[in-house]
Write a protein that holds these residues in place. Structure first.
Motif, PDB file in Angstrom:
ATOM      1  N   GLY A  94       0.420  -1.527  -0.232  1.00  0.00           N
ATOM      2  CA  GLY A  94      -0.141  -0.400  -0.367  1.00  0.00           C
ATOM      3  C   GLY A  94       0.807   1.166   0.117  1.00  0.00           C
ATOM      4  O   GLY A  94       0.349   2.324  -0.268  1.00  0.00           O
ATOM      5  N   ASP A  97       1.909   2.298  -3.464  1.00  0.00           N
ATOM      6  CA  ASP A  97       0.919   2.426  -4.506  1.00  0.00           C
ATOM      7  C   ASP A  97       0.793   3.085  -3.930  1.00  0.00           C
ATOM      8  O   ASP A  97      -0.176   4.580  -5.276  1.00  0.00           O
ATOM      9  CB  ASP A  97      -0.463   1.612  -3.688  1.00  0.00           C
ATOM     10  N   ASP A  98       0.514   4.454  -3.030  1.00  0.00           N
ATOM     11  CA  ASP A  98       0.550   5.660  -2.557  1.00  0.00           C
ATOM     12  C   ASP A  98       1.325   6.578  -3.098  1.00  0.00           C
ATOM     13  O   ASP A  98       0.149   7.551  -3.657  1.00  0.00           O
ATOM     14  CB  ASP A  98       0.533   5.794  -0.726  1.00  0.00           C
ATOM     15  N   ARG A 107      -0.764  -5.936  -7.947  1.00  0.00           N
ATOM     16  CA  ARG A 107      -1.654  -5.283  -7.399  1.00  0.00           C
ATOM     17  C   ARG A 107      -2.342  -6.376  -6.938  1.00  0.00           C
ATOM     18  O   ARG A 107      -2.233  -6.862  -5.094  1.00  0.00           O
ATOM     19  CB  ARG A 107      -1.583  -3.724  -7.369  1.00  0.00           C
ATOM     20  N   GLN A 111      -1.354  -8.574  -3.521  1.00  0.00           N
ATOM     21  CA  GLN A 111      -2.247  -8.415  -1.497  1.00  0.00           C
ATOM     22  C   GLN A 111      -2.485  -9.676  -1.365  1.00  0.00           C
ATOM     23  O   GLN A 111      -2.981 -10.569  -0.933  1.00  0.00           O
ATOM     24  CB  GLN A 111      -3.336  -7.982  -1.897  1.00  0.00           C
ATOM     25  N   ASN A 150      -9.612  -4.916  -0.210  1.00  0.00           N
ATOM     26  CA  ASN A 150      -9.939  -4.285  -1.332  1.00  0.00           C
ATOM     27  C   ASN A 150     -11.150  -3.881  -0.787  1.00  0.00           C
ATOM     28  O   ASN A 150     -11.100  -2.408  -1.157  1.00  0.00           O
ATOM     29  CB  ASN A 150     -10.419  -4.643  -2.874  1.00  0.00           C
ATOM     30  N   ASN A 153     -10.839  -1.312   1.273  1.00  0.00           N
ATOM     31  CA  ASN A 153      -9.449   0.022   0.698  1.00  0.00           C
ATOM     32  C   ASN A 153     -10.944   1.373  -0.585  1.00  0.00           C
ATOM     33  O   ASN A 153      -9.969   2.682  -0.627  1.00  0.00           O
ATOM     34  CB  ASN A 153      -8.909  -0.797  -0.357  1.00  0.00           C
ATOM     35  N   ASP A 214      -3.482   4.570   1.445  1.00  0.00           N
ATOM     36  CA  ASP A 214      -3.588   2.727   1.413  1.00  0.00           C
ATOM     37  C   ASP A 214      -1.890   1.429   2.260  1.00  0.00           C
ATOM     38  O   ASP A 214      -2.879   0.541   2.638  1.00  0.00           O
ATOM     39  CB  ASP A 214      -2.763   2.024  -0.053  1.00  0.00           C
ATOM     40  N   SER A 217      -5.275   1.826   4.750  1.00  0.00           N
ATOM     41  CA  SER A 217      -7.010   0.538   4.200  1.00  0.00           C
ATOM     42  C   SER A 217      -6.296  -0.641   4.094  1.00  0.00           C
ATOM     43  O   SER A 217      -7.091  -1.778   4.391  1.00  0.00           O
ATOM     44  CB  SER A 217      -7.406   2.156   3.459  1.00  0.00           C
ATOM     45  N   LEU A 218      -5.648  -1.539   3.531  1.00  0.00           N
ATOM     46  CA  LEU A 218      -5.538  -2.475   3.463  1.00  0.00           C
ATOM     47  C   LEU A 218      -5.298  -3.614   4.329  1.00  0.00           C
ATOM     48  O   LEU A 218      -5.624  -4.291   4.452  1.00  0.00           O
ATOM     49  CB  LEU A 218      -3.543  -2.779   1.879  1.00  0.00           C
TER      50      LEU A 218
END
Length: 338
Positions: A94, A97-98, A107, A111, A150, A153, A214, A217-218
Motif C-alpha cells: 500500500g 501504491d500511495d 497489485r 495482496q 480491497n 480500501n 493504502d 486501509s489494506l
C-alpha cells in the motif's frame, strides 16, 4: 456463546487506551513529514477538494501490532508472526501504491500473497464447511479475503468512514472477548485495532487533517478480515456476515452495477452509495453518523445471534440486518429533501 478463554476486561481496556494514545502520538509526529512528502491530491475517486496528507495508516498499524504483540507476550500467548508479517507486507504494498501507482494485476497478486500466507499457516482443523475439501474451502476464503481487503480500501473515501466501520466491528469483538466469548489472541488484536482507529479518528474527523492511505486501509482490511474469519471458524458464520454487512452490500452492489454497465470497474470512481450521498447533498458527518449507527445495530444483532445460538435466530437477525442495510442504502443514495 463460544466457550473459549479470553483476556480480562481490564487488560482489553488498557489495550484500547494504549493503542489510541500510541496511534495519536505517532500521527502527531508524522504529520509534518506526511504534509511534505505524502499529499493526496483530489482525483476521480476523492471526496476532498484540497491536497491532504495521507499515510496515517503507518501509525494505526504500528500501534495495533505493538500493543497486541506486547499484550500477547505478557499473557504467554504465541505471537502470530505469519499474520503480523503479512500485515506489514501488505502495508508495504500500500505504501508503494500511495507513492507510485502499482498496476492492477501485480497489485492483486501481491495482496493475494499476503492473504494466502495467513491461510497457509492456519491450522487445518479450522473449518467453515467441513464437507468441502480443505483446498477448495481455503481457495474460496482466499478469494473472499482478497475481496474484503480491497472493499475496505474502496470504502475508505470519506472522512471517518473507515472509523465508522472498524470501531463497531472490532469493539463488539473486544466485548465478546471480555465476556469469554472469543479467542484470547483475536480479542487482543481486535482491541488494539479498535483503539488505534479511535486514536486516528481525532485527525480524520471532517475536515480531515490526514488520511489512512493504502498503507493503512489494506492492512486494516487484512486484520479485520482475519478477526471475522475467526468468528466463522468457531461456528459463528452468521455473526461474521452481520458485522461487515453494510460494507459488503455497498461495495458488492456498486461493483456489480459497474460490471452490468460495462464500466471499467477497476478504475477510480465515485459511485459507491456513500459517495452518491455526498453528491446528493448529505454532509460527510451525516453520512458517517448514519453508517456508524447502522453498524452499532449490526453489532448488536451479531451478539444476539451468538448468544441465541439457533438457526431461527440466525435467519431473523440476517433478515433484520438486510432490511436495515437496504433502507440506509436507499435513503442515502437519493437526493436529500431537506
Amino acid at each position: 456463546m463460544i466457550a473459549l478463554d479470553s483476556p480480562r476486561a481490564g487488560l482489553t481496556i488498557f489495550i484500547l487506551i494504549a493503542a489510541a494514545l500510541i496511534c495519536a502520538g505517532l500521527i502527531k509526529l508524522l504529520l509534518p513529514l506526511l504534509r511534505r512528502y505524502a499529499l493526496a491530491r483530489p482525483n476521480a475517486r476523492s471526496s476532498h477538494t484540497e491536497p491532504t496528507p495521507q499515510g496515517a495508516g503507518v501509525a494505526v498499524i504500528a500501534a495495533s501490532l505493538l500493543t497486541a504483540g506486547a499484550a500477547a507476550a505478557s499473557m504467554g500467548l504465541a505471537i502470530p508472526f505469519p499474520l503480523f508479517g503479512a500485515t506489514l507486507f501488505i502495508a508495504l504494498v500500500g505504501f508503494v501504491d500511495d507513492i507510485r501507482s502499482i498496476p492492477v494485476l501485480p497489485r492483486l497478486l501481491l495482496q493475494a500473497a499476503a492473504v494466502g500466507a495467513v491461510l497457509f499457516w492456519a491450522p487445518a482443523d479450522l473449518r467453515i464447511a467441513p464437507s468441502l475439501p480443505l483446498g477448495v474451502e481455503r481457495g474460496l476464503i482466499l478469494l473472499a479475503g482478497l475481496w474484503f481487503v480491497n472493499l475496505v480500501n474502496f470504502m475508505d473515501g470519506l472522512d471517518l468512514m473507515t472509523v465508522a466501520e472498524v470501531v463497531p466491528i472490532a469493539g463488539s469483538m473486544t466485548l465478546l472477548g471480555s465476556l469469554n466469548g472469543f479467542p484470547a489472541l483475536t480479542t487482543l488484536i481486535a482491541a488494539a485495532l479498535c483503539g488505534a482507529m479511535a486514536g486516528f479518528a481525532f485527525f480524520n474527523r471532517p475536515i480531515a487533517k490526514v488520511f489512512l492511505g493504502d498503507v493503512g486501509s489494506l492492512p486494516v482490511g487484512l486484520l479485520l478480515g482475519w478477526c471475522l474469519l475467526q468468528l466463522a471458524w468457531h461456528g459463528q458464520l452468521t455473526a461474521a456476515l452481520l458485522l461487515p454487512l453494510y460494507y459488503l452490500a455497498d461495495a458488492t452492489l456498486t461493483l456489480l452495477h459497474r460490471i452490468v454497465r460495462r464500466e471499467p470497474f477497476w478504475a477510480a470512481h465515485r459511485s459507491h452509495f456513500y459517495q452518491r450521498a455526498t453528491n446528493n447533498g448529505f454532509s460527510a458527518i451525516r453520512v458517517v453518523t448514519e453508517v456508524f449507527v447502522l453498524n452499532i445495530g449490526l453489532a448488536l444483532l451479531a451478539i444476539i445471534s451468538i448468544n441465541a445460538n439457533s438457526m431461527l435466530a440466525n435467519i431473523l437477525t440476517l433478515l433484520v440486518a438486510a432490511i436495515g442495510v437496504a433502507l440506509i442504502l436507499y435513503r442515502i443514495s437519493g437526493a436529500r429533501l431537506a
